[in-house]
Structure formats: structure tokens, C-alpha cells
Design a protein around this motif. Structure first.
Motif, PDB file in Angstrom:
ATOM      1  N   SER A  71      -3.443   1.392   9.833  1.00 21.03           N
ATOM      2  CA  SER A  71      -4.851   1.055  10.051  1.00 21.03           C
ATOM      3  C   SER A  71      -5.154  -0.438   9.915  1.00 21.03           C
ATOM      4  CB  SER A  71      -5.715   1.834   9.053  1.00 21.03           C
ATOM      5  OG  SER A  71      -7.050   1.390   9.106  1.00 21.03           O
ATOM      6  N   HIS A  72      -6.024  -0.920  10.827  1.00 25.10           N
ATOM      7  CA  HIS A  72      -6.578  -2.268  10.760  1.00 25.10           C
ATOM      8  C   HIS A  72      -8.082  -2.218  10.527  1.00 25.10           C
ATOM      9  CE1 HIS A  72      -3.017  -3.651  13.458  1.00 25.10           C
ATOM     10  NE2 HIS A  72      -2.717  -3.805  12.182  1.00 25.10           N
ATOM     11  N   ASP A  73      -8.573  -1.078  10.107  1.00 25.29           N
ATOM     12  CA  ASP A  73     -10.004  -0.869   9.907  1.00 25.29           C
ATOM     13  C   ASP A  73     -10.527  -1.798   8.808  1.00 25.29           C
ATOM     14  OD1 ASP A  73     -12.549   0.144   9.885  1.00 25.29           O
ATOM     15  OD2 ASP A  73     -12.009   2.112   9.072  1.00 25.29           O
ATOM     16  N   SER A 130      -6.904  -5.218   5.290  1.00 26.72           N
ATOM     17  CA  SER A 130      -6.552  -4.008   6.031  1.00 26.72           C
ATOM     18  C   SER A 130      -5.273  -3.394   5.476  1.00 26.72           C
ATOM     19  CB  SER A 130      -6.398  -4.317   7.524  1.00 26.72           C
ATOM     20  OG  SER A 130      -5.445  -5.326   7.749  1.00 26.72           O
ATOM     21  N   VAL A 131      -5.122  -2.083   5.659  1.00 27.50           N
ATOM     22  CA  VAL A 131      -3.964  -1.368   5.122  1.00 27.50           C
ATOM     23  C   VAL A 131      -2.675  -1.932   5.722  1.00 27.50           C
ATOM     24  CG1 VAL A 131      -2.846   0.875   4.879  1.00 27.50           C
ATOM     25  CG2 VAL A 131      -5.339   0.703   4.750  1.00 27.50           C
ATOM     26  N   THR A 153       0.854  -1.180   0.000  1.00 27.95           N
ATOM     27  CA  THR A 153       0.000   0.000   0.000  1.00 27.95           C
ATOM     28  C   THR A 153       0.893   1.234   0.000  1.00 27.95           C
ATOM     29  OG1 THR A 153      -1.741  -1.109   1.259  1.00 27.95           O
ATOM     30  CG2 THR A 153      -1.806   1.286   1.193  1.00 27.95           C
ATOM     31  N   ALA A 154       0.710   2.101  -0.987  1.00 26.92           N
ATOM     32  CA  ALA A 154       1.454   3.353  -1.084  1.00 26.92           C
ATOM     33  C   ALA A 154       0.482   4.515  -0.982  1.00 26.92           C
ATOM     34  CB  ALA A 154       2.201   3.425  -2.411  1.00 26.92           C
ATOM     35  N   SER A 155       0.852   5.518  -0.203  1.00 27.18           N
ATOM     36  CA  SER A 155       0.048   6.737  -0.127  1.00 27.18           C
ATOM     37  C   SER A 155       0.998   7.922  -0.068  1.00 27.18           C
ATOM     38  CB  SER A 155      -0.882   6.723   1.098  1.00 27.18           C
ATOM     39  OG  SER A 155      -0.131   6.688   2.305  1.00 27.18           O
ATOM     40  N   TRP A 156       0.497   9.093  -0.459  1.00 29.59           N
ATOM     41  CA  TRP A 156       1.384  10.259  -0.494  1.00 29.59           C
ATOM     42  C   TRP A 156       0.615  11.551  -0.275  1.00 29.59           C
ATOM     43  CZ3 TRP A 156       0.332   7.179  -4.741  1.00 29.59           C
ATOM     44  CH2 TRP A 156      -0.387   7.769  -5.797  1.00 29.59           C
ATOM     45  N   LEU A 157       1.407  12.581   0.032  1.00 27.34           N
ATOM     46  CA  LEU A 157       0.858  13.895   0.351  1.00 27.34           C
ATOM     47  C   LEU A 157       1.879  14.959  -0.016  1.00 27.34           C
ATOM     48  CD1 LEU A 157      -0.974  15.964   1.942  1.00 27.34           C
ATOM     49  CD2 LEU A 157       0.278  15.238   3.992  1.00 27.34           C
ATOM     50  N   SER A 158       1.421  15.988  -0.712  1.00 26.16           N
ATOM     51  CA  SER A 158       2.241  17.150  -1.015  1.00 26.16           C
ATOM     52  C   SER A 158       1.684  18.328  -0.232  1.00 26.16           C
ATOM     53  CB  SER A 158       2.215  17.448  -2.517  1.00 26.16           C
ATOM     54  OG  SER A 158       3.042  18.555  -2.823  1.00 26.16           O
ATOM     55  N   ALA A 159       2.531  18.961   0.589  1.00 19.24           N
ATOM     56  CA  ALA A 159       2.034  20.047   1.438  1.00 19.24           C
ATOM     57  C   ALA A 159       3.155  21.040   1.728  1.00 19.24           C
ATOM     58  CB  ALA A 159       1.482  19.491   2.754  1.00 19.24           C
TER      59      ALA A 159
END
Length: 242
Positions: free
Chosen positions: A186-188, A195-196, A3-9
Motif C-alpha cells: 500500500s501507498h495509501d 506509507s506501508v 512494517t510487520a503484519s500477520w494472520l492466523s487462519a
């Protein structure tokens, strides 16, 4: 299985990556500084086949590879290790150069994959997808995004994890790094194959990488083991000036 996620801020970029593998696979080795064709880069090492699944170089070029599994198609191996792809491309100065290098590779004996490439100069993110026969590409949202894979089927885990991601984006305030970290832990709704932070009888999230691209340096933080079991002694951080 990842699982890959990203954020530019605020002019900075954060990329988080859970690596999921079978429990019998050799453990990965923490990131190290290395050089290819004179270009410095950071990358962990696959403990079984060598190579790597994620890297960032001194130009800020980020490369991350996920296995690809289409529904109804059994995962297959190939003579060309997917872990060799990023080391081959990591000396590229920008995404255009790495794209050209990928197209030039003979992938006919390579198992399916998706390669995420972020260009530091433009901030653009592209996903290259190899299905075993054809290479295609698409542009992804550079501000925030999610890509999932699983040996049980990429569509299955994407369907399970996307609602959690959407709730995160709809929380009513700007997405933060801490929220992104919580998402990767997360284990949601429960620890499972979907789960993630993934847990199955035969496989689980075996490591977590966080890359921070700032104005003058790249930082790679590595957790050996699932991020839900955050053990400070299992965390390593390495920096690379740009």
C-alpha cells in the motif's frame, strides 16, 4: 524502519515483513538454509553487517526484529549489532527458550529494538522491547496484528498506518492473505515516509519477506526490492520441512 503484519487462519500462519533501509546501504542477500547447533533454519542475510532481521527454524519458531525509535530520541548505533540477535537465538526449540536466551544477552551496547517471537506450538506472539536501558515484553494478538517502525519515529508511522489496517479489519469479511499482501504494497494515501510500502528520497522499502507456517513445513518467500514493483524474477521461495 519496517512494517510487520500477520494472520492466523485455518490452522496456518502467515507473516509479512517489509524491510525499510537507506538507499546507500548494501543490499540484503536472499534467504538461505543454514544450521546453528544442529538446528536448520531459513533467513536472509544483511548485506552490510551480516546477521539477519528475520528467521524461521525447523520447529516453526519465528523471529523478526525491528529497530526501535522513540519520539525525540535520535537513533543510535551500538557495539553489539542488532543483526546478531536472531542468529544467536535461532536454534531455540520454542519461544520460552528464545526468551530465556534473549534475557541472558548483554544488551548494554545494543541500539534499541523490538523482537517479535512466535511459538509454533502455542501460536502465541510476544514482542520484546529494548529501549537502550531496559528489556520489556508484551503479548500480541496471535490472530492478526501490525507492528511498525521508522527512523523518523515509530509512533509517527504507527499513527499513519493503523487507520489503513483498521479499515482492512473492518472490511466486512474475514482477513485474507491477499488482503494482507495488498496492505504491505500500500501507498495509501501516497508513496511517502508514512506509507506501508515506504518511499523517501534517502530510503525506501528494500525487500519483502512472506513466511507461511503450515502443518508440516515452513515457506519463506523473498522479494528483492519494494513489493509494489513486484518483479517475478526478483522473487525467491525456500522451504523447510518441520
Amino acid at each position: 524502519m519496517c512494517t510487520a503484519s500477520w494472520l492466523s487462519a485455518g490452522g496456518e500462519f502467515f507473516f509479512l515483513f517489509n524491510r525499510d533501509e537507506r538507499k546507500i546501504r548494501a543490499r540484503g542477500l536472499p534467504p538461505r538454509r543454514d544450521r546453528r547447533d544442529g538446528v536448520r533454519y531459513l533467513a536472509p542475510i544483511d548485506g552490510a553487517a551480516g546477521g539477519t532481521w528475520i528467521a524461521v527454524n525447523e520447529s516453526g519458531l519465528l523471529l523478526a526484529l525491528l529497530n526501535r525509535t522513540d519520539e525525540g530520541v535520535s537513533p543510535r548505533s551500538g557495539a553489539l549489532s542488532r543483526g546478531s540477535i536472531i542468529p544467536t537465538l535461532v536454534a531455540s526449540p520454542n519461544a520460552k527458550s528464545s526468551d530465556e536466551g534473549l534475557v541472558a544477552l548483554d544488551l548494554s551496547d545494543c541500539a534499541p529494538f523490538r523482537l517479535l517471537v512466535r511459538d509454533a506450538a502455542t501460536g502465541a506472539i510476544r514482542a520484546h522491547s529494548w529501549n537502550g536501558n531496559r528489556l520489556s515484553a508484551e503479548e500480541l494478538d496471535p490472530s492478526a496484528g501490525l507492528v511498525c517502525s521508522s527512523s523518523l519515529g515509530d509512533a509517527r508511522v504507527t499513527l499513519a498506518r493503523t487507520p489503513i489496517w483498521k479499515r482492512l479489519l473492518a472490511a466486512g469479511s474475514p482477513l485474507t492473505l491477499e488482503a494482507l499482501r495488498a496492505f504491505q504494497r500500500s501507498h495509501d494515501p501516497a508513496p511517502s515516509a508514512d506509507s506501508v510500502c515506504m518511499h523517501r528520497d534517502d530510503a525506501e522499502t528494500v525487500s519483502h519477506v512472506e513466511i507461511h507456517l503450515g502443518h508440516d513445513r515452513a515457506t519463506m518467500t523473498y522479494i528483492d526490492g519494494p513489493p509494489c514493483r513486484h518483479d517475478p524474477s526478483a522473487v525467491e521461495t525456500h522451504e523447510l520441512s518441520r
